[in-house]
Design a protein around this motif. Structure first.
Motif, PDB file in Angstrom:
ATOM      1  N   ASP A 152       0.835  -1.206   0.000  1.00  5.78           N
ATOM      2  CA  ASP A 152       0.000   0.000   0.000  1.00  5.78           C
ATOM      3  C   ASP A 152       0.870   1.257   0.000  1.00  5.78           C
ATOM      4  OD1 ASP A 152      -2.377  -1.456   0.053  1.00  5.78           O
ATOM      5  OD2 ASP A 152      -2.467  -1.477   2.247  1.00  5.78           O
ATOM      6  N   LEU A 153       1.880   1.274   0.857  1.00  8.57           N
ATOM      7  CA  LEU A 153       2.745   2.446   0.951  1.00  8.57           C
ATOM      8  C   LEU A 153       3.609   2.603  -0.296  1.00  8.57           C
ATOM      9  CD1 LEU A 153       3.634   2.066   4.707  1.00  8.57           C
ATOM     10  CD2 LEU A 153       2.611   4.103   3.672  1.00  8.57           C
ATOM     11  N   LEU A 154       4.047   1.491  -0.853  1.00  8.34           N
ATOM     12  CA  LEU A 154       4.827   1.554  -2.090  1.00  8.34           C
ATOM     13  C   LEU A 154       4.024   2.207  -3.199  1.00  8.34           C
ATOM     14  CD1 LEU A 154       7.411   0.670  -3.674  1.00  8.34           C
ATOM     15  CD2 LEU A 154       6.184  -1.454  -4.208  1.00  8.34           C
ATOM     16  N   LYS A 155       2.757   1.867  -3.291  1.00 10.79           N
ATOM     17  CA  LYS A 155       1.892   2.444  -4.322  1.00 10.79           C
ATOM     18  C   LYS A 155       1.640   3.931  -4.085  1.00 10.79           C
ATOM     19  CE  LYS A 155      -1.619  -0.300  -5.505  1.00 10.79           C
ATOM     20  NZ  LYS A 155      -2.725  -1.279  -5.315  1.00 10.79           N
ATOM     21  N   ASP A 156       1.729   4.357  -2.829  1.00  3.80           N
ATOM     22  CA  ASP A 156       1.623   5.789  -2.540  1.00  3.80           C
ATOM     23  C   ASP A 156       2.888   6.525  -2.967  1.00  3.80           C
ATOM     24  OD1 ASP A 156      -0.879   5.429  -1.434  1.00  3.80           O
ATOM     25  OD2 ASP A 156      -0.161   5.401   0.638  1.00  3.80           O
ATOM     26  N   ILE A 157       4.034   5.845  -2.818  1.00  5.38           N
ATOM     27  CA  ILE A 157       5.322   6.478  -3.109  1.00  5.38           C
ATOM     28  C   ILE A 157       5.598   6.541  -4.604  1.00  5.38           C
ATOM     29  CG2 ILE A 157       7.831   6.163  -2.885  1.00  5.38           C
ATOM     30  CD1 ILE A 157       7.243   4.963  -0.090  1.00  5.38           C
ATOM     31  N   VAL A 158       5.306   5.445  -5.307  1.00  2.97           N
ATOM     32  CA  VAL A 158       5.615   5.358  -6.735  1.00  2.97           C
ATOM     33  C   VAL A 158       4.345   5.613  -7.540  1.00  2.97           C
ATOM     34  CG1 VAL A 158       6.517   3.918  -8.599  1.00  2.97           C
ATOM     35  CG2 VAL A 158       7.424   3.669  -6.265  1.00  2.97           C
ATOM     36  N   PRO A 159       4.238   6.723  -8.207  1.00  5.97           N
ATOM     37  CA  PRO A 159       3.038   6.983  -9.014  1.00  5.97           C
ATOM     38  C   PRO A 159       2.964   6.038 -10.197  1.00  5.97           C
ATOM     39  CG  PRO A 159       4.708   8.643  -9.440  1.00  5.97           C
ATOM     40  CD  PRO A 159       5.217   7.809  -8.290  1.00  5.97           C
ATOM     41  N   ARG A 160       1.783   5.621 -10.533  1.00  6.06           N
ATOM     42  CA  ARG A 160       1.607   4.735 -11.687  1.00  6.06           C
ATOM     43  C   ARG A 160       2.101   5.427 -12.959  1.00  6.06           C
ATOM     44  NH1 ARG A 160      -1.245   0.139 -11.137  1.00  6.06           N
ATOM     45  NH2 ARG A 160      -2.369  -0.181  -9.182  1.00  6.06           N
ATOM     46  N   GLY A 161       2.813   4.632 -13.786  1.00  9.90           N
ATOM     47  CA  GLY A 161       3.312   5.175 -15.029  1.00  9.90           C
ATOM     48  C   GLY A 161       4.449   6.157 -14.859  1.00  9.90           C
ATOM     49  N   ALA A 162       5.216   6.011 -13.757  1.00  8.04           N
ATOM     50  CA  ALA A 162       6.341   6.910 -13.521  1.00  8.04           C
ATOM     51  C   ALA A 162       7.280   6.909 -14.730  1.00  8.04           C
ATOM     52  CB  ALA A 162       7.097   6.480 -12.265  1.00  8.04           C
ATOM     53  N   SER A 163       7.773   8.097 -15.087  1.00  4.49           N
ATOM     54  CA  SER A 163       8.575   8.217 -16.311  1.00  4.49           C
ATOM     55  C   SER A 163       9.923   7.519 -16.192  1.00  4.49           C
ATOM     56  CB  SER A 163       8.783   9.691 -16.645  1.00  4.49           C
ATOM     57  OG  SER A 163       9.386  10.362 -15.547  1.00  4.49           O
ATOM     58  N   SER A 164      10.549   7.553 -15.020  1.00  4.01           N
ATOM     59  CA  SER A 164      11.846   6.890 -14.833  1.00  4.01           C
ATOM     60  C   SER A 164      11.640   5.529 -14.196  1.00  4.01           C
ATOM     61  CB  SER A 164      12.758   7.741 -13.954  1.00  4.01           C
ATOM     62  OG  SER A 164      12.179   7.945 -12.680  1.00  4.01           O
ATOM     63  N   GLY A 186       7.979  -8.614  -3.247  1.00  7.85           N
ATOM     64  CA  GLY A 186       8.536  -8.199  -4.529  1.00  7.85           C
ATOM     65  C   GLY A 186       7.653  -8.553  -5.707  1.00  7.85           C
ATOM     66  N   ILE A 187       7.054  -9.741  -5.665  1.00  6.60           N
ATOM     67  CA  ILE A 187       6.172 -10.162  -6.748  1.00  6.60           C
ATOM     68  C   ILE A 187       4.918  -9.301  -6.790  1.00  6.60           C
ATOM     69  CG2 ILE A 187       4.694 -12.056  -7.544  1.00  6.60           C
ATOM     70  CD1 ILE A 187       6.919 -13.969  -6.502  1.00  6.60           C
ATOM     71  N   SER A 188       4.338  -9.025  -5.622  1.00  7.82           N
ATOM     72  CA  SER A 188       3.157  -8.155  -5.585  1.00  7.82           C
ATOM     73  C   SER A 188       3.500  -6.763  -6.081  1.00  7.82           C
ATOM     74  CB  SER A 188       2.607  -8.081  -4.152  1.00  7.82           C
ATOM     75  OG  SER A 188       2.156  -9.346  -3.715  1.00  7.82           O
ATOM     76  N   ALA A 189       4.696  -6.272  -5.701  1.00  4.01           N
ATOM     77  CA  ALA A 189       5.120  -4.950  -6.177  1.00  4.01           C
ATOM     78  C   ALA A 189       5.192  -4.912  -7.699  1.00  4.01           C
ATOM     79  CB  ALA A 189       6.470  -4.595  -5.558  1.00  4.01           C
ATOM     80  N   LYS A 190       5.778  -5.944  -8.281  1.00  3.21           N
ATOM     81  CA  LYS A 190       5.916  -5.994  -9.736  1.00  3.21           C
ATOM     82  C   LYS A 190       4.568  -6.092 -10.434  1.00  3.21           C
ATOM     83  CE  LYS A 190       8.047  -6.394 -13.704  1.00  3.21           C
ATOM     84  NZ  LYS A 190       8.774  -5.247 -14.297  1.00  3.21           N
ATOM     85  N   LEU A 191       3.657  -6.879  -9.885  1.00  3.41           N
ATOM     86  CA  LEU A 191       2.356  -7.071 -10.516  1.00  3.41           C
ATOM     87  C   LEU A 191       1.455  -5.851 -10.336  1.00  3.41           C
ATOM     88  CD1 LEU A 191       1.739 -10.817  -9.614  1.00  3.41           C
ATOM     89  CD2 LEU A 191       2.479  -9.864 -11.805  1.00  3.41           C
ATOM     90  N   GLU A 192       1.594  -5.156  -9.212  1.00  9.41           N
ATOM     91  CA  GLU A 192       0.802  -3.947  -8.991  1.00  9.41           C
ATOM     92  C   GLU A 192       1.357  -2.766  -9.776  1.00  9.41           C
ATOM     93  OE1 GLU A 192      -2.096  -3.533  -7.111  1.00  9.41           O
ATOM     94  OE2 GLU A 192      -2.051  -5.733  -7.133  1.00  9.41           O
ATOM     95  N   LEU A 193       2.696  -2.708  -9.905  1.00  8.47           N
ATOM     96  CA  LEU A 193       3.366  -1.608 -10.595  1.00  8.47           C
ATOM     97  C   LEU A 193       4.348  -2.207 -11.610  1.00  8.47           C
ATOM     98  CD1 LEU A 193       4.071   0.470  -7.377  1.00  8.47           C
ATOM     99  CD2 LEU A 193       2.411   1.086  -9.151  1.00  8.47           C
TER     100      LEU A 193
END
Length: 286
Positions: free
Chosen positions: A111-123, A138-145
């Protein structure tokens, strides 16, 4: 229900009633839920099917299989190990005694990672899941973002095998590395990662724990220094591997948060947020 008795055919609702009583007497905190999960697993159905067919008879062969599972649960073996899977962030992950069972509180890191990293971040953001275990973070992070570049690391070969299987089954394109914390990346170049996720062992041997804990890998649970030895070491290493303004997301017991924040300050981190079991530190100083 007597685990040593000869299995006999009986209705689902009767079996569930007897199993619930047996589990309750054994000190299981969720006896009805566990009975339903184990019966559904044994019969190859879901729990809703059991409710709709509670008058159906379980054959003697089916009862034998069901009672074997209940016998394991009566020893306080966790349900996740018995059925071989645990849900995390809406996905089913394979688990074995080689890995810690994913906990709901760990979902706060995603949840917090998704707050920190905006979807479609340019870099492209480089993320490390250190002490990955089953790989659920890590797998959830990759699949969510999906734009994240994710690496999973763990000291245990057995854990990495499970993490690789989960990544393959769930379709997550991640890199997997065997490492004792960040040692495999040493010497650590500055700006190697933008974010580090860490659910490391943080339980002290002095704490009271449930009987189920005895079935989980101690290497993934316990740490010295009141449970903080590995977290402190990770903070020190992360200060050399994170980019300036990079984030370290740590799971720990709330009673440990103050000491974690103070230790982070010694290595150039400042606290950004504390939410439930999660501490977010940002690296601001080389």
């Amino acid at each position: 229900m007597n685990a040593n008795s000869k299995p006999r055919a009986r209705a689902i609702r009767n079996w569930l009633h007897e199993a619930t009583i047996a589990l309750e007497h054994a000190g299981v905190t969720t006896p009805r839920l566990d009975a339903e999960v184990l019966l559904a697993h044994a019969l190859g159905v879901d729990r809703s099917w059991l409710i709709a067919h509670d008058e159906d008879q379980i054959s003697s062969d089916g009862a034998r299989k069901c009672e074997a599972l209940i016998a394991r649960r009566l020893t306080r073996e966790p349900v996740a190990y018995i059925v071989g899977r645990k849900e995390f962030y809406g996905r089913s992950f394979m688990v074995t005694p080689d890995v810690l069972i994913p906990r709901p509180e760990s979902e706060g890191i995603i949840d917090l990672l998704k707050d920190i990293v905006p979807r479609g971040a340019s870099s492209r953001q480089r993320v490390l899941d250190v002490g990955c275990g089953s790989g659920c973070l890590g797998i959830s992070a990759k699949l969510e973002l999906p734009e994240l570049d994710v690496t999973l690391a763990d000291i245990s070969p057995g854990a990495l095998t499970i993490a690789q299987k989960n990544a393959t089954q769930l379709g997550a394109d991640v890199t997997i590395v065997q490492s004792n914390l960040l040692a495999a990346f040493s010497p650590l170049p500055s700006s190697l990662f933008n974010l580090i996720l860490a659910n490391l062992p943080y339980v002290s041997r002095d704490w009271d724990v449930s009987p189920e804990i005895a079935h989980e890998p101690s290497i993934a649970l316990f740490a010295k220094d009141n449970g903080l030895r590995l977290i402190k070491k990770c903070i020190q290493q992360a200060s050399q591997a994170l980019s300036v303004d990079g984030y370290l997301l740590l799971e720990a017991d709330p009673c440990q948060h103050e000491e974690i924040i103070e230790h982070g300050e010694r290595y150039g981190f400042e606290m950004v947020e504390v939410r439930d079991y999660i501490v977010v530190l940002q690296y601001i100083d080389h």
